[in-house]
Design a protein around this motif. Structure first.
Motif, PDB file in Angstrom:
ATOM      1  N   UNK A  23      13.979  40.428  52.539  1.00  0.00           N
ATOM      2  CA  UNK A  23      12.712  40.156  52.651  1.00  0.00           C
ATOM      3  C   UNK A  23      12.423  38.842  51.877  1.00  0.00           C
ATOM      4  N   UNK A  24      11.458  37.941  52.461  1.00  0.00           N
ATOM      5  CA  UNK A  24      11.093  36.726  51.570  1.00  0.00           C
ATOM      6  C   UNK A  24       9.714  36.767  51.148  1.00  0.00           C
ATOM      7  N   UNK A  25       9.368  37.039  49.824  1.00  0.00           N
ATOM      8  CA  UNK A  25       8.254  37.364  49.305  1.00  0.00           C
ATOM      9  C   UNK A  25       7.838  36.706  48.241  1.00  0.00           C
ATOM     10  N   UNK A  26       6.461  36.932  47.715  1.00  0.00           N
ATOM     11  CA  UNK A  26       6.380  36.138  46.537  1.00  0.00           C
ATOM     12  C   UNK A  26       7.025  36.921  45.336  1.00  0.00           C
ATOM     13  N   UNK A  27       7.021  36.339  44.188  1.00  0.00           N
ATOM     14  CA  UNK A  27       7.793  36.914  42.899  1.00  0.00           C
ATOM     15  C   UNK A  27       6.640  37.881  42.642  1.00  0.00           C
ATOM     16  N   UNK A  28       7.323  38.972  42.034  1.00  0.00           N
ATOM     17  CA  UNK A  28       6.577  40.144  41.479  1.00  0.00           C
ATOM     18  C   UNK A  28       6.956  40.325  40.003  1.00  0.00           C
ATOM     19  N   UNK A  29       5.939  40.991  39.187  1.00  0.00           N
ATOM     20  CA  UNK A  29       6.281  41.270  37.860  1.00  0.00           C
ATOM     21  C   UNK A  29       7.728  41.840  37.358  1.00  0.00           C
ATOM     22  N   UNK A  30       8.062  42.808  38.504  1.00  0.00           N
ATOM     23  CA  UNK A  30       9.316  43.641  38.035  1.00  0.00           C
ATOM     24  C   UNK A  30      10.602  42.656  38.471  1.00  0.00           C
ATOM     25  N   UNK A  31      10.405  41.274  38.921  1.00  0.00           N
ATOM     26  CA  UNK A  31      11.203  40.284  39.007  1.00  0.00           C
ATOM     27  C   UNK A  31      11.741  39.937  37.888  1.00  0.00           C
ATOM     28  N   UNK A  32      10.936  39.973  36.821  1.00  0.00           N
ATOM     29  CA  UNK A  32      11.172  39.045  35.500  1.00  0.00           C
ATOM     30  C   UNK A  32      12.665  39.200  34.811  1.00  0.00           C
ATOM     31  N   UNK A  33      13.041  40.444  34.576  1.00  0.00           N
ATOM     32  CA  UNK A  33      14.534  40.410  34.144  1.00  0.00           C
ATOM     33  C   UNK A  33      15.327  39.911  34.833  1.00  0.00           C
ATOM     34  N   UNK A  34      15.348  39.974  36.097  1.00  0.00           N
ATOM     35  CA  UNK A  34      16.688  39.386  36.954  1.00  0.00           C
ATOM     36  C   UNK A  34      16.399  38.128  36.987  1.00  0.00           C
ATOM     37  N   UNK A  35      15.176  37.318  36.809  1.00  0.00           N
ATOM     38  CA  UNK A  35      14.964  36.065  36.748  1.00  0.00           C
ATOM     39  C   UNK A  35      15.734  35.489  35.573  1.00  0.00           C
ATOM     40  N   UNK A  36      15.294  36.251  34.411  1.00  0.00           N
ATOM     41  CA  UNK A  36      16.115  35.806  33.127  1.00  0.00           C
ATOM     42  C   UNK A  36      17.538  35.844  33.114  1.00  0.00           C
ATOM     43  N   UNK A  37      18.031  36.814  34.103  1.00  0.00           N
ATOM     44  CA  UNK A  37      19.644  36.895  34.233  1.00  0.00           C
ATOM     45  C   UNK A  37      19.980  35.633  35.161  1.00  0.00           C
ATOM     46  N   UNK A  38      19.361  35.301  35.920  1.00  0.00           N
ATOM     47  CA  UNK A  38      19.506  34.291  36.679  1.00  0.00           C
ATOM     48  C   UNK A  38      19.628  32.892  36.023  1.00  0.00           C
ATOM     49  N   UNK A  39      18.750  32.716  34.926  1.00  0.00           N
ATOM     50  CA  UNK A  39      18.740  31.520  34.213  1.00  0.00           C
ATOM     51  C   UNK A  39      19.858  31.523  33.283  1.00  0.00           C
ATOM     52  N   UNK A  40      20.574  32.771  32.950  1.00  0.00           N
ATOM     53  CA  UNK A  40      21.524  32.904  32.006  1.00  0.00           C
ATOM     54  C   UNK A  40      23.196  32.882  32.938  1.00  0.00           C
ATOM     55  N   UNK A  41      22.820  32.875  34.097  1.00  0.00           N
ATOM     56  CA  UNK A  41      24.196  32.780  35.122  1.00  0.00           C
ATOM     57  C   UNK A  41      24.993  31.333  34.790  1.00  0.00           C
ATOM     58  N   UNK A  42      26.194  31.616  34.961  1.00  0.00           N
ATOM     59  CA  UNK A  42      26.958  30.351  34.550  1.00  0.00           C
ATOM     60  C   UNK A  42      26.795  29.231  35.629  1.00  0.00           C
ATOM     61  N   UNK A  43      26.408  29.597  36.868  1.00  0.00           N
ATOM     62  CA  UNK A  43      26.385  28.441  37.870  1.00  0.00           C
ATOM     63  C   UNK A  43      24.987  28.082  38.454  1.00  0.00           C
ATOM     64  N   UNK A  44      23.824  29.107  38.450  1.00  0.00           N
ATOM     65  CA  UNK A  44      22.550  28.953  38.930  1.00  0.00           C
ATOM     66  C   UNK A  44      21.916  27.731  38.034  1.00  0.00           C
ATOM     67  N   UNK A  45      22.052  27.759  36.834  1.00  0.00           N
ATOM     68  CA  UNK A  45      21.346  26.746  36.030  1.00  0.00           C
ATOM     69  C   UNK A  45      21.986  25.336  36.280  1.00  0.00           C
ATOM     70  N   UNK A  46      23.160  25.364  36.537  1.00  0.00           N
ATOM     71  CA  UNK A  46      24.151  24.048  36.656  1.00  0.00           C
ATOM     72  C   UNK A  46      23.894  23.308  37.896  1.00  0.00           C
ATOM     73  N   UNK A  47      23.830  24.119  38.952  1.00  0.00           N
ATOM     74  CA  UNK A  47      23.811  23.985  40.235  1.00  0.00           C
ATOM     75  C   UNK A  47      22.480  23.672  40.965  1.00  0.00           C
ATOM     76  N   UNK A  48      21.501  24.250  40.349  1.00  0.00           N
ATOM     77  CA  UNK A  48      20.201  24.137  41.083  1.00  0.00           C
ATOM     78  C   UNK A  48      18.922  23.694  39.950  1.00  0.00           C
ATOM     79  N   UNK A  49      17.795  23.651  40.347  1.00  0.00           N
ATOM     80  CA  UNK A  49      16.642  23.149  39.587  1.00  0.00           C
ATOM     81  C   UNK A  49      15.995  24.250  38.755  1.00  0.00           C
ATOM     82  N   UNK A  50      16.534  25.419  38.731  1.00  0.00           N
ATOM     83  CA  UNK A  50      16.102  26.427  38.108  1.00  0.00           C
ATOM     84  C   UNK A  50      16.060  25.823  36.492  1.00  0.00           C
TER      85      UNK A  50
END
Ligand SMILES: CC(C)(COP(=O)(O)OP(=O)(O)OC[C@H]1O[C@@H](n2cnc3c(N)ncnc32)[C@H](O)[C@@H]1OP(=O)(O)O)[C@@H](O)C(=O)NCCC(=O)NCCS
Length: 186
Positions: A23-50
């Motif tokens: 599903x493509x939806x708006x972000x929700x409060x419970x997404x916050x820890x996973x977003x933090x994990x994304x920002x700490x990923x090896x590739x996502x911060x390097x290859x995207x504008x996050x």
């Protein structure tokens, strides 16, 4: 002199977009820890504008900005979630460049390899054509990013060519392979 044309606004869909698996939806409060994990990923911060998101507070500030940009019609930034569990799998977004939908995406490492990015790209493209009325959607993948190119090809995007030193990414100039899909493409 005629007034300059006002660029169209990107309106939110009335309901989340889904194909039954994701599903493509708006972000929700419970997404916050996973977003933090994304920002700490090896590739996502390097290859995207996050942006660098160093704490949950930073994530919340970024989410406010994301919501504001969408309210203003400037860009859409969807959460990609599992349709059954509603767990965050990744993100996909769109902004307008010369009247075309310019798309970006990422998925969390734990969610990769099961088709989530491809499904998200297909759903977002359908929304861009059917609801936003666009005739062309496109994305830029770095030549080394084979996974992203595979996603684009699987979602029906055609490779159009290499744009050398085309975009700025995290303080460096990057080459971009242009992939695009037109409304009338098969
Ligand atoms: C690119 C990315 C979004 C793919 O997400 P995903 O959810 O794994 O994508 P899918 O499962 O839909 O498809 C991935 C495809 O790439 C293939 N792939 C993965 N790694 C690969 C590699 N190193 N070389 C070639 N193909 C690769 C997979 O095998 C799969 O293809 P298949 O179905 O034919 O087997 C994810 O790896 C990611 O977030 N990377 C970091 C951020 C990024 O690169 N974003 C895109 C910027 S342009």
């Amino acid at each position: 002199m005629a007034p300059a044309a006002v660029p169209p606004l990107i309106e939110r869909p009335l309901a989340p977009l889904t194909d039954g698996e994701i599903v493509l939806r708006l972000f929700e409060e419970h997404d916050v820890p996973a977003l933090l994990a994304a920002a700490r990923d090896r590739d996502i911060p390097r290859l995207t504008n996050l942006p660098e998101l160093e704490s949950e507070e930073w994530v919340r500030a970024w989410l406010e900005r994301v919501a504001e940009l969408w309210r203003d019609g400037a860009r859409a930034n969807f959460a990609v979630a599992d349709a059954a569990s509603n767990e965050l799998l990744g993100s996909i977004g769109l902004r307008l460049v010369d009247g075309n939908g310019q798309i970006w995406y990422w998925t969390l490492p734990v969610a990769r390899g099961r088709g989530a990015a491809t499904r998200a790209l297909r759903l977002l493209s359908g929304w861009a054509f059917d609801d936003l009325g666009l005739t062309r959607v496109q994305l830029l993948a770095e030549p080394e990013n084979e996974a992203s190119q595979r996603v684009a090809a699987k979602a029906g995007f055609q490779r159009e060519g290499l744009l050398r030193s085309y975009f700025e990414l995290k303080g460096r100039r990057a080459d971009g392979l242009m992939y695009a899909r037109l409304r009338d493409d098969p």
